[in-house]
Design an enzyme around this catalytic site. Sequence first.
Site, short mmCIF file in Angstrom:
data_model
loop_
_atom_site.label_atom_id
_atom_site.label_comp_id
_atom_site.label_asym_id
_atom_site.label_seq_id
_atom_site.Cartn_x
_atom_site.Cartn_y
_atom_site.Cartn_z
N LYS A 92 12.53 42.34 -5.08
CA LYS A 92 13.95 42.54 -5.75
C LYS A 92 13.63 43.69 -6.73
O LYS A 92 14.59 44.62 -6.74
CB LYS A 92 14.47 41.43 -6.26
CG LYS A 92 15.12 40.41 -5.27
CD LYS A 92 16.22 39.39 -5.87
CE LYS A 92 16.43 38.49 -4.72
NZ LYS A 92 17.67 37.76 -5.47
N LYS A 113 13.85 39.47 6.97
CA LYS A 113 14.53 38.52 6.73
C LYS A 113 16.16 38.65 6.99
O LYS A 113 16.67 39.63 6.50
CB LYS A 113 14.31 37.84 5.54
CG LYS A 113 14.33 36.27 5.14
CD LYS A 113 13.98 35.82 3.91
CE LYS A 113 14.81 36.70 2.74
NZ LYS A 113 14.69 36.20 1.44
N LYS A 148 22.11 38.41 2.96
CA LYS A 148 23.87 38.70 3.04
C LYS A 148 23.71 40.05 2.56
O LYS A 148 24.87 40.65 3.04
CB LYS A 148 24.33 37.89 2.12
CG LYS A 148 23.53 37.11 0.85
CD LYS A 148 24.20 35.83 0.32
CE LYS A 148 23.20 34.74 -0.05
NZ LYS A 148 23.80 33.60 -0.72
P1 AMP Z 1 20.18 32.36 -1.57
O1 AMP Z 1 21.18 32.88 -0.59
O2 AMP Z 1 18.90 33.49 -1.83
O3 AMP Z 1 20.62 31.76 -2.62
O4 AMP Z 1 19.36 31.15 -0.64
C1 AMP Z 1 19.58 29.89 -0.50
C2 AMP Z 1 18.79 29.32 0.41
O5 AMP Z 1 19.01 29.52 1.74
C3 AMP Z 1 17.34 28.95 0.00
O6 AMP Z 1 16.76 27.57 0.34
C4 AMP Z 1 16.70 30.15 0.99
O7 AMP Z 1 15.39 29.71 1.15
C5 AMP Z 1 17.76 29.96 2.32
N1 AMP Z 1 17.62 30.98 2.86
C6 AMP Z 1 18.01 32.43 2.91
N2 AMP Z 1 17.98 33.04 3.82
C7 AMP Z 1 17.17 32.69 4.72
C8 AMP Z 1 16.59 33.10 6.04
N3 AMP Z 1 16.73 34.25 6.36
N4 AMP Z 1 16.11 32.18 6.61
C9 AMP Z 1 15.73 30.72 6.14
N5 AMP Z 1 16.54 30.51 4.97
C10 AMP Z 1 16.98 31.04 4.21
#
Ligand code: AMP
Length: 338
Positions: free
Chosen positions: A117, A200, A203
């Site tokens: 990041k 990956k 968002k």
């Molecule tokens: P965040 O949006 O970064 O707060 O992520 C929240 C949860 O979603 C965490 O458990 C991440 O590991 C999971 N997550 C986010 N993006 C992915 C992805 N592309 N594949 C699998 N898990 C994800």
Amino acid sequence: MTQTFTPRVFSGIKPSGGLQLGNYLGAIKRWVDMQGKGFENIYCVVDLHAITVWQDPRELKDATREVAAGMLASGIDPTTSILFNQSQVPEHAELAWIFNCVARVGWMNRMTQFKDKAGSNAEAVSLGLYAYPALMAADILLYHATHVPVGEDQKQHVELTRDIATKFNHDFKTDFFPLTEPVIEGPGMRVMNLRDGSRKMSKSGDSDMERINMTDDADTISKKFKKAKTDPAPLPETVAGLKDRPEARNLVDIYASLSDMTPEQVIAQYPGAGWGTFKPALADLAVEKLAPISTEMKRLMADKGEIDLILAKGAERARAIAAPILRQTYDIVGLLRS
Ligand code: AMP
Ligand code: TRP
């Protein structure tokens, strides 16, 4: 004497941008599955984590509600599970400070998410972004959580949480904090970008076509899967044939995760199928599973008062667990409460 800990699940998602399919398959869907399995379940919209990078104050509250709506629409039951937003339980930030004094700078320097990041801009990012994993450890350990279901990208942070618990217990000669287990299983742990199988799904990203948003309607979901990038070869006859085919692997994994099958079962159902067969089947499956969630999210978002009430009640229940654990932590550390 070794403490025994109540089986307790904690996990969280940041309200930065909308929810995407990776959040659903890597996190929320499994949180739903972990309800009613003998755990206490605590699910959190981690707004204090979101502000480690700039968030427009005019959008953050609705983004927080929208993540909560996504959790509710997916099947999180706020009467059995505790659902709240982090900033309504101030104990998170308080325990994070203690952990800032336990975690070592050398540990933080090894965090790959921070390095990704911060990129080449590491001098200019917020101090909060650097300290973020200590706040995450506080989220988890404030509830003595034993299990943390997350996607693969969070594994290192849960391991750091264990390191912090171990060092705290050692430094203060106690067994107060548990060694939390990351729960990372099944084919949806690393959902990749639909236009580039080496990245990956997230968002933020240049093109909306590279991700499925949880608010996408049926037509959009269908179109995105049909246009997903693939190599020209058809599906293999066995899973081994997906090696070095990241886009194909990703679509099979998404199918498997959405249908609660293994990738082996998916390949057995579509051996040697061309994309003209598999992509429409995947699009239909995704629409069947995701469109009702998106519809329900919209319905929930129409009544913000209802979501706010759920989060307020959840915060009250969370605090009832968190406050005594924070008080005991202060006592262990030797902070005076007069
Ligand atoms: P965040 O949006 O970064 O707060 O992520 C929240 C949860 O979603 C965490 O458990 C991440 O590991 C999971 N997550 C986010 N993006 C992915 C992805 N592309 N594949 C699998 N898990 C994800
Ligand atoms: N850091 C996690 C992410 O970026 C979100 C998160 C914050 C979290 N606190 C948590 C996940 C506690 C699990 C448990 O995805």
